[in-house]
Write a protein that holds these residues in place. Structure first.
Motif, PDB file in Angstrom:
ATOM      1  N   LEU A  14      40.959  49.468  47.321  1.00 43.71           N
ATOM      2  CA  LEU A  14      42.400  49.556  47.527  1.00 43.71           C
ATOM      3  C   LEU A  14      42.978  50.114  46.523  1.00 43.71           C
ATOM      4  CD1 LEU A  14      43.107  46.315  49.642  1.00 43.71           C
ATOM      5  CD2 LEU A  14      43.340  48.714  50.458  1.00 43.71           C
ATOM      6  N   ASN A  15      42.521  50.073  45.184  1.00 40.94           N
ATOM      7  CA  ASN A  15      43.242  50.368  43.865  1.00 40.94           C
ATOM      8  C   ASN A  15      43.962  51.613  43.995  1.00 40.94           C
ATOM      9  OD1 ASN A  15      41.952  48.281  42.834  1.00 40.94           O
ATOM     10  ND2 ASN A  15      40.280  49.320  41.890  1.00 40.94           N
ATOM     11  N   VAL A  35      46.855  51.048  46.477  1.00 47.12           N
ATOM     12  CA  VAL A  35      47.974  50.371  45.921  1.00 47.12           C
ATOM     13  C   VAL A  35      48.845  51.200  45.019  1.00 47.12           C
ATOM     14  CG1 VAL A  35      48.425  48.478  44.486  1.00 47.12           C
ATOM     15  CG2 VAL A  35      46.767  48.037  46.068  1.00 47.12           C
ATOM     16  N   SER A  36      48.103  52.011  44.021  1.00 47.84           N
ATOM     17  CA  SER A  36      48.956  52.733  43.375  1.00 47.84           C
ATOM     18  C   SER A  36      49.809  53.812  44.103  1.00 47.84           C
ATOM     19  CB  SER A  36      48.097  53.745  42.219  1.00 47.84           C
ATOM     20  OG  SER A  36      47.126  52.775  41.674  1.00 47.84           O
ATOM     21  N   GLU A  93      51.007  42.937  50.076  1.00 47.80           N
ATOM     22  CA  GLU A  93      51.860  43.679  50.461  1.00 47.80           C
ATOM     23  C   GLU A  93      51.516  45.169  50.660  1.00 47.80           C
ATOM     24  OE1 GLU A  93      55.961  44.923  50.978  1.00 47.80           O
ATOM     25  OE2 GLU A  93      55.140  42.998  50.826  1.00 47.80           O
ATOM     26  N   GLN A  94      50.851  45.829  49.932  1.00 47.60           N
ATOM     27  CA  GLN A  94      50.232  47.234  50.309  1.00 47.60           C
ATOM     28  C   GLN A  94      49.419  47.374  51.342  1.00 47.60           C
ATOM     29  OE1 GLN A  94      52.351  48.714  48.741  1.00 47.60           O
ATOM     30  NE2 GLN A  94      52.814  47.727  46.871  1.00 47.60           N
ATOM     31  N   LEU A  95      48.420  46.407  51.602  1.00 48.86           N
ATOM     32  CA  LEU A  95      47.429  46.356  52.410  1.00 48.86           C
ATOM     33  C   LEU A  95      48.079  46.266  53.855  1.00 48.86           C
ATOM     34  CD1 LEU A  95      44.635  46.657  53.640  1.00 48.86           C
ATOM     35  CD2 LEU A  95      44.211  44.242  53.041  1.00 48.86           C
ATOM     36  N   LYS A 132      57.064  56.110  52.658  1.00 47.93           N
ATOM     37  CA  LYS A 132      55.834  55.271  52.685  1.00 47.93           C
ATOM     38  C   LYS A 132      55.397  55.227  54.229  1.00 47.93           C
ATOM     39  CE  LYS A 132      55.445  51.603  50.206  1.00 47.93           C
ATOM     40  NZ  LYS A 132      55.644  50.229  49.902  1.00 47.93           N
ATOM     41  N   ALA A 147      43.385  40.753  46.854  1.00 45.29           N
ATOM     42  CA  ALA A 147      43.988  42.119  47.563  1.00 45.29           C
ATOM     43  C   ALA A 147      45.305  42.016  47.379  1.00 45.29           C
ATOM     44  CB  ALA A 147      43.593  42.036  48.991  1.00 45.29           C
ATOM     45  N   ASP A 148      45.867  43.328  47.107  1.00 41.19           N
ATOM     46  CA  ASP A 148      47.436  43.468  47.277  1.00 41.19           C
ATOM     47  C   ASP A 148      47.939  43.331  48.662  1.00 41.19           C
ATOM     48  OD1 ASP A 148      50.122  44.360  47.266  1.00 41.19           O
ATOM     49  OD2 ASP A 148      49.894  45.017  45.181  1.00 41.19           O
ATOM     50  N   THR A 180      52.756  51.719  45.835  1.00 38.07           N
ATOM     51  CA  THR A 180      53.706  51.378  44.743  1.00 38.07           C
ATOM     52  C   THR A 180      54.593  52.571  44.251  1.00 38.07           C
ATOM     53  OG1 THR A 180      51.997  49.600  44.005  1.00 38.07           O
ATOM     54  CG2 THR A 180      53.781  50.113  42.546  1.00 38.07           C
ATOM     55  N   TRP A 198      40.861  42.362  52.679  1.00 35.61           N
ATOM     56  CA  TRP A 198      41.884  41.211  52.832  1.00 35.61           C
ATOM     57  C   TRP A 198      41.301  40.004  52.012  1.00 35.61           C
ATOM     58  CZ3 TRP A 198      46.813  41.945  55.046  1.00 35.61           C
ATOM     59  CH2 TRP A 198      47.303  40.902  55.027  1.00 35.61           C
TER      60      TRP A 198
END
Length: 802
Positions: free
Chosen positions: A392-393, A396-397, A534-536, A408, A531-532, A400, A527
């Motif tokens: 997810l990195n 997420v970037s 919000e972004q997932l 989005k 994990a982030d 964000t 999940w």
């Protein structure tokens, strides 16, 4: 000290034993050296410590296992959960040695560690704090006088059976690191079938399960967790135990760990450290190749390598054919005993898109059965999107960076369109390639194959590869870009001209298909606690929105594009769906079907269908009449079983298998009351761990809160519940949320009528309970009461009136 021991005859050859204990603290070694001397001096047993082995210039693991091989029993100290000791213990279990476990309970964390490991709690241990305790308890328990009372005989042998279907056993790391993702992807693509022990699916399995799975494995991979990560010590103890069993069963074994994991000296030559995710994947790939070659050769020549183990009784879990409670581990046989529900029929007919349910309610089982059924019709194309793992990195970037909601949303929806269109194209090409050589491809099919070759740089690779590549391309979009500029940038990054071509060519190829069924599962694999959320949530919400639009787009027909009957079924955990739908502008317009098991008859069919599949001439009802006692504490057995579980297929299979295993191990002809009662602690622990997994990131203090209920009454006033929750939570502001979360998890039930408590099946489904509870409280003028779900009573030693 004088133990008043009777010295044996001079011709007597005493049983021999090996003492396994950690090297630190040094005081433990002192205790065991002295205890071994005292016991050996009695001439009733002859013990040797690992420190007495000559290991100069020799591979220490060889010397250790040779010492165990040459002895009748192993005394193992589990204080501190030393990986060395656990590996040696696993080896001894596999070699059918008599085991005597010890634990220094005066060390604060020792007992808690042992209980967290859980695999050996049914075996039991002897506590000690000094050498005199060890000696006294040794002659009290007399392990040297019942050498046949082995863990293998008691817990494992009866669950074994002859099998020609060897599978890889893969024990995942506790955390889904980059290296873990690489390893999981490689293992999932293996030519050999795989059983995955995934902490995100189930926090632990039983000793019987690990014994059976290891014994029947074609090879075993254990991924150890860096000691810098939370929970690593207990997790690595389990990995070491299973690794030792694999070594004892002479299975191909690969133990891998991060470079900062200092391998215990006993098996340092067996464990491979990696310094990058790429190297981790390479280690696994090199190890797997010969095993996969052997597997393919065995399929080709029908070579049978299995050694049959004759079972002592017809009651064995193997002969009853109860199977595995995880659908992922029984794809080949699931169709023989799958229970069709209304949700399954909706999915089969393509009438619904989104299916939600808690862990264990059958999401993966439904997907497996759907795929199998639909693939029986050659005019269907089944497209399965079940990524083993994805990172997810980059996502997420990306999310964000794109803070504007309209940007989005458009980017996420476009991304899903790209992923699903390309997945359909890959599935179509795979089906073309799998046809007999004499079945010539059509011109449209050749055009599709050429298009994938020409655009390989864009749409090649599996789901996770394409996702990562596309997300990196989208990162080039400027933050300050307007709507039109963003859309042009997205079109360029995702090569939408290629997607447009794909839609045209896919229409030509698939127009004659009865149905193109896209089945999506496993997206909740990322999940996790790190994990982030919000972004997932935004990423998965994009799929919910895109799913209906993609299906509608394929059904459109115009001069350039042929219509295709495309359906999409998405399976998602209920707790994740609840979090994702919160992000939707109009959540009430997201239509879904809930996988529900409110009808006890359906749950019993899960067991009965499995029995009938292995006993074709028998009925499911015969199972209960022939093999189970009539009642438990005066309650009909079937009613009792239902009352003690969470209403999910996975749970009833787990509890029934545990009860049958107890009966088999005790040589009972039928499952008795004690077999079921003694199975409850194991099941209850599983249920407790399963809601911790489901909880994920929702309530970080959940485990602390649950333990505050330990030893409490089953029925509590609202005030008592709030006091216990607050003690574990330590935060008054989140107290209401935490109590409602426990209700949503099914841990607590609300009293809606006198002594009648409502336990909700899923998140967001308990809105009516507080209303009914308020009416009850008003009518009787007494405080509201709640009850801890009976499924968790044994786990937390809840005082039950039953």
């Amino acid at each position: 000290m004088n133990y008043n021991l009777t010295m044996p005859e001079s011709s007597y050859t005493p049983p021999t034993g090996f003492c396994a204990y950690p090297s630190k603290p040094a005081s433990i070694g002192e205790i065991f050296r002295r205890a071994a001397e005292e016991i050996t001096r009695s001439r009733q047993a002859k013990l040797r410590t690992w420190e007495g082995l000559s290991v100069g210039g020799k591979i220490i693991i060889d010397e250790i296992v040779r010492a165990i091989d040459q002895r009748d029993m192993v005394l193992a100290d589990l204080t501190g959960l030393s990986p060395n000791v656990l590996f040696e213990l696993g080896y001894a279990v596999a070699q059918n040695k008599r085991i005597w476990l010890l634990l220094d309970t005066s060390i604060k964390a020792a007992k808690a560690d042992f209980e967290q490991l859980r695999l050996l709690t049914t075996v039991g241990y002897t506590h000690y704090t000094n050498a005199d305790h060890v000696v006294r308890n040794f002659f009290k328990d007399n392990p040297h006088n019942d050498l046949n009372n082995t863990i293998f005989e008691r817990f494992i042998k009866a669950t074994l059976g002859s099998t020609n279907d060897r599978k890889l056993l893969y024990l995942k790391s506790l955390w889904e690191t980059e290296a873990g993702t690489y390893i999981t992807k490689r293992v999932s693509k293996s030519a050999a079938k795989v059983i995955i022990d995934d902490p995100d699916e189930s926090a632990f399995q039983t000793l019987e399960w690990y014994g059976q799975s290891t014994y029947n494995a074609a090879g075993v991979i254990t991924h150890f967790t860096s000691l810098t990560r939370h929970g690593a010590r207990v997790h690595n103890a389990k990995q070491a135990l299973v690794s030792g069993m694999a070594y004892g069963f002479a299975k191909p074994l690969l133990m891998v760990a991060d470079e900062d994991y200092l391998s215990p000296i006993d098996y340092r030559d067996l464990l491979k450290n990696y310094n990058s995710a790429t190297q981790a994947g390479q280690l696994v790939d090199e190890w797997l190749r010969p095993i996969e070659a052997d597997h393919l050769e065995s399929l080709k020549h029908k070579v049978v390598h299995a050694e049959a183990v004759k079972l002592a009784t017809e009651l064995s879990a193997f002969q009853l054919g109860l199977g595995d409670y995880l659908a992922e581990n029984e794809e080949e046989t699931l169709g023989e005993y799958f229970v069709e529900t209304s949700a399954y029929k909706e999915a089969l007919e393509g009438r619904q898109t989104i299916f939600i349910g808690r862990k264990g309610t059958g999401k993966t089982a439904n997907l497996v059965k759907l795929s199998s059924t639909l693939e029986q019709n050659p005019d269907n194309l089944v497209v399965k999107i079940t990524p083993a793992a994805y990172e997810l990195n980059t996502l997420v970037s990306l999310f964000t960076k794109l803070q504007a909601t309209d940007q989005k949303g458009y980017v996420v929806e476009s991304l899903w369109k790209f992923l699903i269109y390309s997945e359909i194209a890959h599935a179509a090409v795979r089906k073309i390639a799998s046809r007999p050589i004499w079945q010539i491809a059509t011109e449209h099919e050749k055009e599709l194959v050429r298009l994938l070759d020409q655009e390989a740089s864009v749409i090649s690779g599996d789901f996770s590869v394409r996702l990562e590549r596309a997300a990196k391309s989208l990162l080039r979009i400027k933050e300050e870009a307007g709507v039109e500029e963003t859309r042009l940038a997205v079109s360029e990054a995702l090569h939408q001209s290629v997607i447009g071509k794909l839609r045209v060519v896919l229409g030509n190829v698939l127009q004659s298909k009865s149905r193109v069924a896209v089945l999506v599962d496993n997206l909740d694999k990322s999940w996790s606690k790190q994990a982030d959320v919000e972004q997932l949530s935004q990423f998965l919400l994009g799929l919910l929105v895109a799913s209906t639009r993609i299906a509608a787009d394929f059904r459109k027909e115009d001069p350039r594009r042929h219509a295709v009957n495309l359906t999409l079924a998405l399976f998602m955990r209920a707790d994740i769906f609840a979090r994702v739908s919160e992000k939707a502008d109009e959540p009430d317009k997201i239509f879904y079907t809930r996988l529900s098991w409110e009808d006890p008859g359906l749950l019993f069919r899960v067991i009965e269908e499995r029995y009938e599949a292995s006993h074709p001439d028998s009925s499911g009802e015969e199972l209960w009449n022939k093999y189970f006692c009539k009642s438990i504490h005066g309650v009909p057995t079937k009613n009792y079983l239902i009352s003690r579980i969470l209403p999910r297929p996975r749970d009833i299979v787990y509890l029934v298998k545990a009860a049958v295993s107890n009966a088999v191990n005790r040589r009972h002809a039928t499952v008795q009351q004690d077999d079921i009662l003694d199975a409850e602690p194991s099941y209850s622990l599983y249920a407790g761990k399963s809601i911790l997994v489901e909880n994920g990131v929702s309530l970080p203090e959940l485990e602390k809160i649950l333990f505050e209920f330990a030893g409490s009454n089953a029925v509590l006033s609202e005030h008592e519940v709030r006091a216990l929750v607050l003690k574990g939570l330590g935060d008054k502001e989140r107290l209401d949320y935490a109590v409602n979360h426990l209700i949503g998890l099914g841990f607590l039930g609300v009293e809606i009528r006198e002594s009648q408590f409502d336990f909700v099946e899923d998140y967001g489904e308990f809105k009516k309970s507080p209303v009914m509870a308020r009416r009850l409280r008003s009518s009787r003028g007494a405080p509201q009461r709640l009850k801890v779900n009976p499924a968790f009573h044994a786990y937390l030693e809840i005082v039950d009136s039953l």
